[in-house]
Design an enzyme around this catalytic site. Sequence first.
Site, mmCIF file in Angstrom:
data_model
loop_
_atom_site.group_PDB
_atom_site.id
_atom_site.type_symbol
_atom_site.label_atom_id
_atom_site.label_comp_id
_atom_site.label_asym_id
_atom_site.label_seq_id
_atom_site.Cartn_x
_atom_site.Cartn_y
_atom_site.Cartn_z
ATOM 1 N N GLU A 85 16.652 11.096 -43.085
ATOM 2 C CA GLU A 85 17.767 11.503 -42.114
ATOM 3 C C GLU A 85 18.189 12.976 -43.385
ATOM 4 O O GLU A 85 18.136 14.146 -42.911
ATOM 5 C CB GLU A 85 18.691 10.846 -42.613
ATOM 6 N N HIS A 100 16.638 13.931 -39.461
ATOM 7 C CA HIS A 100 18.499 13.687 -38.839
ATOM 8 C C HIS A 100 18.500 14.549 -37.251
ATOM 9 O O HIS A 100 17.757 15.622 -37.304
ATOM 10 C CB HIS A 100 19.058 14.569 -38.943
ATOM 11 N N SER A 108 24.488 10.959 -34.964
ATOM 12 C CA SER A 108 25.335 11.560 -35.566
ATOM 13 C C SER A 108 27.207 11.114 -36.066
ATOM 14 O O SER A 108 27.863 9.748 -35.482
ATOM 15 C CB SER A 108 25.442 13.100 -35.644
#
Length: 516
Positions: free
Chosen positions: A319, A420, A197
């Site tokens: 995600e 995610h 990330s």
Amino acid sequence: MTDQLTVETAHGPVRGGNAGDVDVWKGVRFAAPPTGERRWRHAAEPEPWTAVADADRYGHVCPQPTMPVIDLGPDTTTDEDCLFLNVWTPAGAAGSDAWLPVLVWVHGGAYLCGSGSQPLYDGASLVRRSVAGGVPAVIVTVNYRMGVFGFADLTGLGEDYQANCGLSDVLAALRWVQANIERFGGDPATVTLFGESAGAGVVTTLLTSPAARGLFHRAVAQSSPASSVYEHDRADRHARLLLDRLDVGGDPGRLHDLDPRPLVAASGGVFNEVPERFPGTIAFAPVVDGDLVPIDPMDAFSAGLALDVPLLIGTNRDETSLFRWMRSPLMPVSESQVEAMFAMIAQEQPELAIPERHVMHAAYPRERRRRRSMGISRDLGFRLPTVWIAQAHSRRAPVYLYRFDWATPFFRALRIGATHATELPYVWGNPASATRDLSYKLGGRRTGERLTARMQQRWLNFAAHGDPAADSGHARWQPYTDQRRHSLRIGARDSAVTGLDDPLLDAFGHDVLAFG
């Protein structure tokens, strides 16, 4: 404790601890405290010390708002004096001539939250896997400044302020590794920088920074928001929103005297405000400063100016489902939010050729209209920048592209799938939370354990040899090239695929600069 656990670093001696087959040093200072006049200045060398410093507990982490999905651990303390790192090695490696590959981790958290000492990132599991798999390695996790302290661009206020302080912290940690890791049994010529990330955004940004040359030799970027690097005008706009929330009485010089708490509160408010007002953007991110980030990283990749470092890069299949589930404004996942994002792009960058809606929607033939917007957000925010980087960088160095598709039955039942950050427990071999882990509530543990062993071995093999091969019997992961767009789909069983992203490239463009 043994003498072998006392390591003489370039700045002073540190004494670690032992957990059977793993040695660990926690809370090792790698830079001077970024406090007082050093607030909003790039990281500097620490003052040397002579007495042995106990490295048996984690150091402070950067002050930050509370984020429910990020577990900092039960004994975490926050303070601006936060530039500490942690080192895990196979037992007895320190002081030897082992010359082990080194993996340096940059945590995620939207450039606002998280730390290198989160329970999720305990390096013992990865070290044990490295030994069992025949590629013993050293693991390093790093704290860096975030939010207002690390990624607010206040350079418009004068020379007392520098941009990209958080990036400078990671660079300082990498310099520390170069100067010291041999004393822990590591090889300073085989350093892999990896992150997820925002941490992966740091990785992809530093891949284009001349200041990072020679500091790492391989890179892993998991779900990088690679295109979220801003020019000064946009970063200055966000800085003005921050200043509007701070009571400095028209005297910005008072910012250095403010207690950290109002700064943290203001950064949290701006963090929520920016994506609401400017969909598709985030409050804090690296900025093109002409120094650590000379030009936009996406432009640098396109022009062939990135460091010629082998790269393993990829995203997760779902995600953005986490952001819909959390009702977070961070990603534009509804149809109205996505339309607002396109309107803002058209206004700010009228020169961009935004695809016609019917062309764009053709990339999602199996998606219902409601979920199509979530797919567009996912691909513009994560997948397309990743594929564009893979295409451009493969002309300079080997690139391995993946998509993580595995989701436990529980996550499938929640309809968030491989969202995610869900790959992190499998890379690290630790639960996503130290307090409670519901991942296997509906089963799937045996598959997850096999997946953990396989992913860890692939990541470690890449760090050691530049090739993420797994044991025989598993899919062969081939490098990505313009001619053969290979990738690996990671799931209950890995599968090698070619042209996985062709529909997206046909809809949005095959070039890094095809879309802003």
